[in-house]
Design a protein around this motif. Structure first.
Motif, mmCIF file in Angstrom:
data_model
loop_
_atom_site.group_PDB
_atom_site.id
_atom_site.type_symbol
_atom_site.label_atom_id
_atom_site.label_comp_id
_atom_site.label_asym_id
_atom_site.label_seq_id
_atom_site.Cartn_x
_atom_site.Cartn_y
_atom_site.Cartn_z
ATOM 1 N N MET A 67 0.807 -1.220 0.000
ATOM 2 C CA MET A 67 0.000 0.000 0.000
ATOM 3 C C MET A 67 0.840 1.270 0.000
ATOM 4 S SD MET A 67 -3.141 -0.853 2.553
ATOM 5 C CE MET A 67 -3.814 0.776 2.277
ATOM 6 N N ASP A 68 2.031 1.211 0.599
ATOM 7 C CA ASP A 68 2.859 2.404 0.672
ATOM 8 C C ASP A 68 3.911 2.452 -0.438
ATOM 9 O OD1 ASP A 68 4.453 0.356 1.532
ATOM 10 O OD2 ASP A 68 5.089 1.323 3.403
ATOM 11 N N TYR A 69 3.797 1.546 -1.426
ATOM 12 C CA TYR A 69 4.795 1.514 -2.496
ATOM 13 C C TYR A 69 4.599 2.697 -3.440
ATOM 14 C CZ TYR A 69 7.877 -0.190 -6.143
ATOM 15 O OH TYR A 69 8.894 -0.307 -7.057
ATOM 16 N N VAL A 70 5.706 3.404 -3.707
ATOM 17 C CA VAL A 70 5.678 4.561 -4.604
ATOM 18 C C VAL A 70 6.499 4.296 -5.859
ATOM 19 C CG1 VAL A 70 6.220 7.020 -4.865
ATOM 20 C CG2 VAL A 70 5.332 6.150 -2.681
ATOM 21 N N ASP A 71 7.764 3.932 -5.650
ATOM 22 C CA ASP A 71 8.648 3.660 -6.776
ATOM 23 C C ASP A 71 9.774 2.765 -6.292
ATOM 24 O OD1 ASP A 71 10.477 5.347 -5.378
ATOM 25 O OD2 ASP A 71 9.723 7.101 -6.442
ATOM 26 N N ALA A 72 10.828 2.638 -7.100
ATOM 27 C CA ALA A 72 11.911 1.714 -6.779
ATOM 28 C C ALA A 72 12.637 2.070 -5.490
ATOM 29 C CB ALA A 72 12.907 1.658 -7.935
ATOM 30 N N SER A 73 12.441 3.281 -4.996
ATOM 31 C CA SER A 73 13.088 3.674 -3.738
ATOM 32 C C SER A 73 12.316 3.174 -2.517
ATOM 33 C CB SER A 73 13.225 5.201 -3.669
ATOM 34 O OG SER A 73 11.948 5.820 -3.593
#
Length: 212
Positions: A67-73
């Motif tokens: 759910m908190d995934y934004v990008d590769a970082s």
């Protein structure tokens, strides 16, 4: 916008959520299945790109992410510690969702939480039990399925298994498959089911600082 309150175990609080469109995920390879002696099917091909897929009561969901995934970082997995009778047990949390932390819920919004104890951080097939009906004592993998749009959550898993096909510390990668038959409890405390989640797959980077 409507607010949802959902505490996922001890550390995720969902204040409000909105659903992202379901990904068609054209890069997912064609699924091949094998059947073991217990007549449970597992996918034999990888997910491309990473993350989770599942067929829930005949509806296919692809590219489910934390759910908190934004990008590769953003970290793909988390290490959690649970204390039972004074002993600390580490679990690997693998989460797949088609919604984000700050979203508007729809009937298709869902979260799947897989928690794998350190004792099962290796290739093998293990029982998968409901996270609402297990003691976190390092012995069982657990699953929590949350039907956010309708406010339902998994109350019990009638039958479930998880198959870790690859747990590679050097390559920092975990892959595997899972299946469950489960019941849901609604906001009105009505038990519904049984339902099925089949051909669940996961392919995540072991990027929690614990593995660095």
């Amino acid at each position: 916008m409507r607010n949802l309150s959902l505490i996922l175990a001890s550390f995720i609080t969902l204040v409000s959520c909105t659903v992202e469109p379901l990904s068609t995920n054209e890069n997912v390879s064609q699924n091949e299945t094998i059947t073991n002696s217990e007549n449970v099917q597992y996918l034999t091909t990888e997910i491309i790109p990473n993350f989770m897929t599942a067929n829930i009561n005949g509806v296919q969901f692809n590219n489910l992410k934390p759910m908190d995934y934004v990008d590769a970082s953003t970290n793909q997995v988390k290490i959690e510690t649970y204390t039972t009778e004074g002993i600390n047990y580490k679990y690997l949390l693998i989460q797949g969702s088609n919604t984000t932390m700050n979203a508007v819920a729809s009937n298709e919004s869902l979260i799947i939480n897989l928690r794998i104890p350190q004792s099962q951080w290796s290739a093998g097939t293990y029982d998968l039990v409901s996270e609402n009906a297990t003691i976190m004592n390092g012995s069982n993998s657990s699953i929590g399925f949350y039907d956010l749009g309708r406010g339902n959550k998994t109350i019990s898993v009638e039958q479930g298994s998880i198959r870790v096909t690859d747990f590679d510390i050097a390559a920092k990668r975990i892959k595997g498959n899972f299946n469950i038959t489960y019941y849901l409890i609604t906001n009105n405390n009505i038990i519904e089911g049984p339902f099925t989640l089949t051909n669940g797959t996961f392919n995540y980077e072991l990027d929690d600082p614990y593995f660095q």
